[in-house]
Design an enzyme around this catalytic site. Structure first.
Site, PDB file in Angstrom:
ATOM      1  N   ILE A 146       0.876  -1.165   0.000  1.00 55.00           N
ATOM      2  CA  ILE A 146       0.000   0.000   0.000  1.00 55.00           C
ATOM      3  C   ILE A 146       0.915   1.217   0.000  1.00 55.00           C
ATOM      4  CG2 ILE A 146      -2.024  -1.069   1.040  1.00 55.00           C
ATOM      5  CD1 ILE A 146      -1.207  -0.065   3.735  1.00 55.00           C
ATOM      6  N   ASP A 147       0.434   2.318  -0.539  1.00 54.72           N
ATOM      7  CA  ASP A 147       1.272   3.489  -0.739  1.00 54.72           C
ATOM      8  C   ASP A 147       1.757   4.086   0.577  1.00 54.72           C
ATOM      9  OD1 ASP A 147       0.789   3.246  -3.457  1.00 54.72           O
ATOM     10  OD2 ASP A 147      -0.945   4.588  -3.400  1.00 54.72           O
TER      11      ASP A 147
END
Length: 314
Positions: A146-147
């Site tokens: 996930i970013d």
């Protein structure tokens, strides 16, 4: 690959041109390029092709080349860095002999990359847990990401068998991934879906974009709350990923004119939330346990940065 060495690509590019001859005809593109460029591994070549580093763009890894075909491949200069375990606090919500489930904080990068060599989740995990080696030294145990400025749940594999089994579930789209996001503006409908193919933006390699020749991407959304306070119209959405492309939610929401609040890459660069990072949280993660087959489901409550913004917008 040495598991204690991290390899990253720099912003220095070299463009190479290849003209295929009779001896190449009928071979896969990635195989021929590996023969031509012994300094590049086949897996690295495949990654370059998948990220749009070959022109014309209609050449893929499995494309069978013909004599007389001409392609150009863009190669980053690659440097190696030594990674060290770091004493970084992380929130492990579940652990057994095969898997870890981590609730990642906003602002933490999942694995080292250019500009973020230390302070990552991988640095925090190294030396503390045994991790799978499927992805080598740069992403040990990392099955999905996930970013940096997205918070929430992700699963980490502690051995190679677990890693491969989880990767198969991701490929089959059987992993449950639900997010919460605050987006700019309102939506008439209570729910809907975005079905738009995504690929690397040809004008900006840091971005993804909705592209006709991209990979299919499907995002389901549902309005959780309409926010109509003095800060203007915003909407709290619950979103479910049917596919898992890079930046998928952020790209899809921007494409329908409702970018994620705080997303300077795909939304407005100015405003009261500029520079804070996107308000996007991985709230639910579900998967079949690789060893037992038991359905595992985890939920993460909204963190303080997110609930604080909701209070401002109500």
């Amino acid at each position: 690959m040495n598991e204690d060495i991290l390899y990253i690509d720099t912003d220095e590019y070299e463009e190479r041109e290849v003209v295929f001859g009779d001896e190449d005809a009928g071979k896969r593109l990635d195989a021929v390029l590996a023969e031509r460029f012994p300094d590049l591994s086949r897996s690295r070549i495949q990654g370059i092709i998948e990220k749009g580093g070959v022109r014309p763009e209609n050449f893929g890894n499995s494309t069978k080349v013909k004599a007389g075909d001409i392609i150009r491949i863009t190669v980053n200069e690659r440097i190696s860095l030594t990674a060290m375990p770091e004493d970084i606090e992380i929130d492990v919500v579940y652990e057994d002999e095969d898997v870890l489930v981590v609730d990642k904080a906003r602002g933490m990068v999942v694995h080292p990359a250019k500009g973020n060599v230390t302070g990552t989740l991988v640095n925090a995990l190294m030396g503390r847990y045994g991790l799978s080696g499927v992805n080598g030294g740069i992403r040990p145990g990392i099955v999905h990401r996930i970013d940096k400025n997205t918070s929430g749940l992700l699963v980490v594999a502690k051995n190679d068998e677990t890693h491969m089994a989880l990767a198969e579930q991701f490929a089959a789209h059987t992993i449950e991934r639900r997010y919460k996001a605050i987006v700019l503006g309102g939506l008439r409908e209570d729910e809907g879906l975005v079905d738009m193919a995504i690929g690397r933006d040809p004008k900006n390699r840091q971005r993804q974009a909705v592209l006709p020749g991209g990979k299919r991407a499907v995002t389901h959304w549902r309005v959780a709350e309409r926010l109509t306070g003095r800060m203007g119209a915003h909407t709290l959405l619950e979103l479910e990923l049917e596919t898992g492309r890079t930046h998928q939610i952020r790209v899809h929401m921007a494409a329908i004119g409702r970018p994620v609040l705080g997303d300077d890459l795909y939304g407005p660069a100015r405003g009261f939330s500029a520079g804070e990072g996107q308000y996007l949280h991985a709230a639910v993660l579900g998967f079949a346990h690789p060893r037992t087959g038991e359905h595992m489901r985890f939920e993460s409550t909204l963190p303080a940065y997110f609930t604080g913004m909701l209070d401002k917008l109500r």
